[in-house]
Design a protein around this motif. Structure first.
Motif, short mmCIF file in Angstrom:
data_model
loop_
_atom_site.label_atom_id
_atom_site.label_comp_id
_atom_site.label_asym_id
_atom_site.label_seq_id
_atom_site.Cartn_x
_atom_site.Cartn_y
_atom_site.Cartn_z
N UNK A 1 0.87 -1.24 0.03
CA UNK A 1 -0.13 0.10 0.02
C UNK A 1 0.99 1.25 0.07
N UNK A 2 1.91 1.16 0.77
CA UNK A 2 2.89 2.44 0.68
C UNK A 2 3.46 2.52 -0.68
N UNK A 3 3.76 1.59 -1.36
CA UNK A 3 4.29 1.54 -2.71
C UNK A 3 3.22 2.29 -3.53
N UNK A 4 2.10 1.85 -3.72
CA UNK A 4 1.03 2.30 -4.39
C UNK A 4 0.83 3.92 -3.94
N UNK A 5 0.89 4.34 -2.67
CA UNK A 5 0.25 5.71 -2.35
C UNK A 5 1.73 6.53 -2.79
N UNK A 6 2.93 6.13 -2.43
CA UNK A 6 4.12 6.83 -3.06
C UNK A 6 4.17 7.33 -4.34
N UNK A 7 3.85 6.02 -5.22
CA UNK A 7 3.78 6.23 -6.81
C UNK A 7 2.64 7.34 -7.15
N UNK A 8 1.32 7.14 -6.74
CA UNK A 8 0.13 7.85 -6.72
C UNK A 8 0.59 9.50 -6.57
N UNK A 9 1.28 9.56 -5.36
CA UNK A 9 1.51 10.88 -5.02
C UNK A 9 2.90 11.54 -5.37
N UNK A 10 3.56 10.48 -6.11
CA UNK A 10 4.94 11.07 -6.72
C UNK A 10 5.80 11.47 -5.46
N UNK A 11 6.00 10.75 -4.47
CA UNK A 11 6.74 10.97 -3.37
C UNK A 11 7.68 9.74 -2.90
N UNK A 12 8.37 9.91 -1.96
CA UNK A 12 9.39 8.80 -1.48
C UNK A 12 8.49 8.10 -0.24
N UNK A 13 9.23 7.00 0.17
CA UNK A 13 8.69 6.12 1.03
C UNK A 13 9.65 5.95 2.47
N UNK A 14 9.14 6.05 3.57
CA UNK A 14 10.08 5.64 4.71
C UNK A 14 9.39 4.66 5.36
N UNK A 15 10.03 3.32 5.58
CA UNK A 15 9.74 2.18 6.33
C UNK A 15 10.32 2.24 7.28
N UNK A 16 9.57 1.99 8.51
CA UNK A 16 10.03 2.22 9.91
C UNK A 16 9.77 0.72 10.68
N UNK A 17 10.84 -0.24 10.94
CA UNK A 17 10.39 -1.37 11.68
C UNK A 17 10.82 -1.29 13.09
N UNK A 18 10.33 -0.22 14.07
CA UNK A 18 10.73 -0.23 15.29
C UNK A 18 10.25 -1.22 16.25
#
Length: 127
Positions: free
Chosen positions: A18-35
């Motif tokens: 879902x993050x990849x889809x949203x980043x593509x749709x919005x033309x932005x980058x992605x920050x993945x946090x595994x805290x």
């Protein structure tokens, strides 16, 4: 920037997609946090899983960053990331829990929904 709260397993993979889809749709980058609060937390992504995540993100064409802070609460780490002016959306997974489980253990997802000042997308894997 899209912020993904990643936990090891199917919920994490669903959040990532879902993050990849949203980043593509919005033309932005992605920050993945595994805290995780402990080095061997049950939802901690091990090295081989991180490699798979990196490969998936590299093939997606989305600009990304992955962090694995240890010794912090996942909710606070995600909220701190969402305080960045460029953060647009937080994506998290939510597991079904009993009322007693929520009372005894709290609910990170519920806390994030209440405390995050920006939009939150809650996802779960398809059955």
């Amino acid at each position: 920037m899209i912020v993904v709260g990643y936990s090891s397993g199917s919920f994490g993979r669903t959040c990532l997609e879902h993050g990849i889809d949203e980043a593509r749709r919005r033309g932005t980058d992605l920050l993945v946090i595994n805290a995780v609060s402990e080095a061997r937390g049950q939802r901690y992504a091990e090295a081989d899983e991180i490699v798979q995540i990196q490969e998936r993100l590299s093939s997606s064409g989305v600009k990304f960053r992955i962090t694995q802070p240890i010794g912090t609460t996942p909710a606070e780490e995600l909220l701190n990331a969402m305080d960045d002016p460029g953060a647009e959306l937080l994506i998290i997974g939510m597991r079904r829990r009993t009322q007693v489980g929520k009372l005894l253990l709290g609910s990170t997802s519920q806390y994030l929904l209440v405390e995050c000042r920006k939009p939150v997308l809650v996802v779960k894997p398809e059955p």
